[in-house]
Structures are given as C-alpha cells and as structure tokens.
Design an enzyme around this catalytic site. Structure first.
Site, PDB file in Angstrom:
ATOM      1  CG  ASN A   1      -1.684   1.254   1.440  1.00 36.48           C
ATOM      2  OD1 ASN A   1      -1.793   2.062   0.513  1.00 36.48           O
ATOM      3  ND2 ASN A   1      -2.222   1.456   2.634  1.00 36.48           N
TER       4      ASN A   1
ATOM      5  CD  GLU B   1      -2.896   5.498   6.811  1.00 37.62           C
ATOM      6  OE1 GLU B   1      -2.850   5.570   5.581  1.00 37.62           O
ATOM      7  OE2 GLU B   1      -1.978   5.009   7.509  1.00 37.62           O
TER       8      GLU B   1
ATOM      9  CE  LYS C   1       0.312   3.460   4.850  1.00 40.77           C
ATOM     10  NZ  LYS C   1       0.172   3.636   6.270  1.00 40.77           N
TER      11      LYS C   1
ATOM     12  CB  SER D   1       5.383  -1.940  11.942  1.00 40.47           C
ATOM     13  OG  SER D   1       4.960  -0.630  12.223  1.00 40.47           O
TER      14      SER D   1
ATOM     15  N   GLY E   1       2.695   2.081  10.733  1.00 39.52           N
ATOM     16  CA  GLY E   1       3.675   3.159  10.589  1.00 39.52           C
ATOM     17  C   GLY E   1       4.409   3.524  11.860  1.00 39.52           C
TER      18      GLY E   1
ATOM     19  CG  HIS F   1      -5.711   1.832   5.253  1.00 37.33           C
ATOM     20  ND1 HIS F   1      -5.292   2.767   6.166  1.00 37.33           N
ATOM     21  CD2 HIS F   1      -4.659   1.003   5.057  1.00 37.33           C
ATOM     22  CE1 HIS F   1      -4.033   2.510   6.505  1.00 37.33           C
ATOM     23  NE2 HIS F   1      -3.623   1.435   5.848  1.00 37.33           N
TER      24      HIS F   1
ATOM     25  CD  GLU G   1      -3.341  -2.609   7.398  1.00 31.33           C
ATOM     26  OE1 GLU G   1      -2.220  -2.827   6.947  1.00 31.33           O
ATOM     27  OE2 GLU G   1      -3.993  -1.588   7.152  1.00 31.33           O
TER      28      GLU G   1
HETATM   29  C1  PEP Z   1      -0.662   0.143   6.047  1.00 36.43           C
HETATM   30  O1  PEP Z   1      -0.788   1.330   5.909  1.00 36.43           O
HETATM   31  O2  PEP Z   1      -1.517  -0.619   5.573  1.00 36.43           O
HETATM   32  C2  PEP Z   1       0.504  -0.368   6.771  1.00 36.43           C
HETATM   33  C3  PEP Z   1       0.484  -1.585   7.181  1.00 36.43           C
HETATM   34  O3  PEP Z   1       1.538   0.520   6.950  1.00 36.43           O
HETATM   35  P1  PEP Z   1       3.003   0.181   7.560  1.00 36.43           P
HETATM   36  O4  PEP Z   1       3.468  -1.114   6.950  1.00 36.43           O
HETATM   37  O5  PEP Z   1       3.849   1.339   7.156  1.00 36.43           O
HETATM   38  O6  PEP Z   1       2.828   0.049   9.036  1.00 36.43           O
END
Ligand code: PEP
Length: 254
Positions: free
Chosen positions: A12, A101, A14, A214, A175, A99, A169
């Site tokens: 992803n 976000e 973003k 992460s 992040g 997601h 998630e």
């Molecule tokens: C995400 O935004 O779906 C995500 C898992 O981000 P990150 O791997 O940077 O934590």
C-alpha cells in the site's frame, strides 16, 4: 501461515509516488519475474494517479495492481471520487477498502466500507477489507469485540476467497514500528477466521487474512509463520523494491 492458502504480499503506497517512482515498479516487476521461486502472490496498490502506469509496467509480470479506495457508486456527480469501475479500467484487479486512515480521516463507517466492498465486486475487483483495533480499544481489552463488529458491519454476505481478502491491521501498529506479540497476532487471526465462519456460513475457509502494521524484511518471517496469517499488507516497506521483495521472500517454506 496456513499452508494450503497461497500467501499474498500486498503493498500500500498510500499518498506516495509520482512518475519518478516508476523505476521502483519496474524493479519490483523484474524481481518477481526472474528466478523468483517463492510461491506467493504480489500486489502493489499505488496512488490512483499511478494505477494505469503501474499496470503498463507490471502487466507482463506476476505482480498485480490495485487501488487504495473506491467510491460506492459507478459514476456521477462526485467530484474527486474514483469508482471501482474506473480502477478496473485502469488495470486494477484489487482495491483496498476501509483502511484505518480512510476510517479516521474520512469518517468511513462499517456500513460505508461494506458498500465499497460491494462496489469493488460489482466492478469485478477483489476487495481487501481492512479491520483492526485502536490503541485505546486494545488497552480496554476490546480487540476481539472490535474485530467481530467490523466483520459483521464491513464484510458483505457472499464474500469468498476470490472476491475478498481481509487485512488485520492494528491501528497502533501502522507506521509506528510496533507490532503485536506473535501470540496476539495468532489470537486475532484465529478469531477473524472463526468470526468469518459465523458471519458467512460458507466460503470463509480459504479467504486470505493478511497481517498489516510495520511489516519489514526483518520481522516478516516470524509474522508470516503464524497460523492463519496468509500474507501481509505492507505500507512503508513496500515503497522500496528490495524491502518489498525481501518480505515476499519470507514466505519461502523453512
Ligand atoms: C498500512 O498502511 O496498511 C501499513 C500496514 O503501513 P506500515 O506497513 O507502514 O505500518
């Protein structure tokens, strides 16, 4: 990782990436094409502005392309929105919906997320439906209850392994460099599997449940070896071809 389900490693991007990122897509495509012997599916979800470019670059490779969000409706007076049909037309085969976000920044409720998943199916896209608890919900020991409510509210009836992927998630892990303990990942994924069974009745057994939050090359192997973890949704580490490929390589059987 449940061995009978082929893992999916999904990136992803973003709101990152311009035409300057195309060489990174080329590198990802090459890595999965030449001598890549790991049994894994790979997907990159760039910003909408790059979906068609990504498709051009990756269509001759095993790497698939997806969107990061879609509108509920097919077309009309919705300035700035992009429909699932438009993503499909640009070369996408998948779209992420719900997601955290989007849920946080755009107030997307479970009901909206469910409608977006249905819109994805209508266009022939596979919906990657994201669920996960916040830090405060976790501190109140509400993780499993939140996952149940999100599955009931966001996953439409009719979900199968070919039209749906679930991404667990934990919001606090996105992040931040933090990840849940492996027993916590195992408990969340087992709960999701059993709630899918309760909610869907049938078709749930082979739906892929990705872990996201992460994930990087150094922790991918342990996370991907957890029961019911059928791949990863990767944010930051998907922007660099070497890291993304390194995560996919962690799916190699030990
Ligand atoms: C995400 O935004 O779906 C995500 C898992 O981000 P990150 O791997 O940077 O934590």
């Amino acid at each position: 990782m449940t061995t009978s389900i082929r893992p999916l490693i999904a990136g992803n991007w973003k709101m990152n990436g311009t035409s300057a990122s195309v060489p990174e897509l080329v590198a990802i495509g090459k890595a999965f094409t030449h001598g890549f012997d790991v049994q894994v599916d790979a997907l990159i979800c760039p910003p909408a502005t790059l979906v068609a470019r990504a498709h051009d670059v990756l269509s001759s490779t095993p790497v698939r392309v997806g969107g990061q969000d879609c509108a509920i409706t097919q077309s009309g007076a919705h300035t700035g929105d992009i429909s699932a049909e438009m993503l499909k037309d640009a070369g996408a085969g998948f779209v992420i919906v719900g997601h955290s976000e989007r849920r946080t920044d755009h107030g997307e409720t479970n009901e909206i997320v469910q409608k977006k998943a249905l819109a994805a199916w209508r266009a022939g896209l596979t919906a990657i439906i994201c669920i996960g608890e916040t830090q405060s919900q976790r501190e109140k020991s509400l993780t499993l209850d939140v996952l149940t409510a999100q599955i009931e509210g966001s996953v439409p009836q009719g979900a199968t392994a070919s039209n749906t992927v679930i991404a667990y998630e934990p919001v606090w892990a996105i992040g931040t460099g933090l990840t849940p303990t492996l027993p916590d990942v195992a408990a969340a994924h087992a709960h999701i599997r059993s709630e899918l069974s309760r909610h869907l009745g049938e078709g749930f057994e082979t739906i892929r449940i990705l872990y996201g939050g992460s994930v990087k090359p150094s922790n991918a192997q342990e996370l991907l070896s957890v029961q019911n973890v059928n791949g990863a949704l990767v944010g930051g580490a998907s922007l660099k071809a070497s890291d993304f490929v390194g995560i996919a390589e962690a799916c190699r059987p030990a």
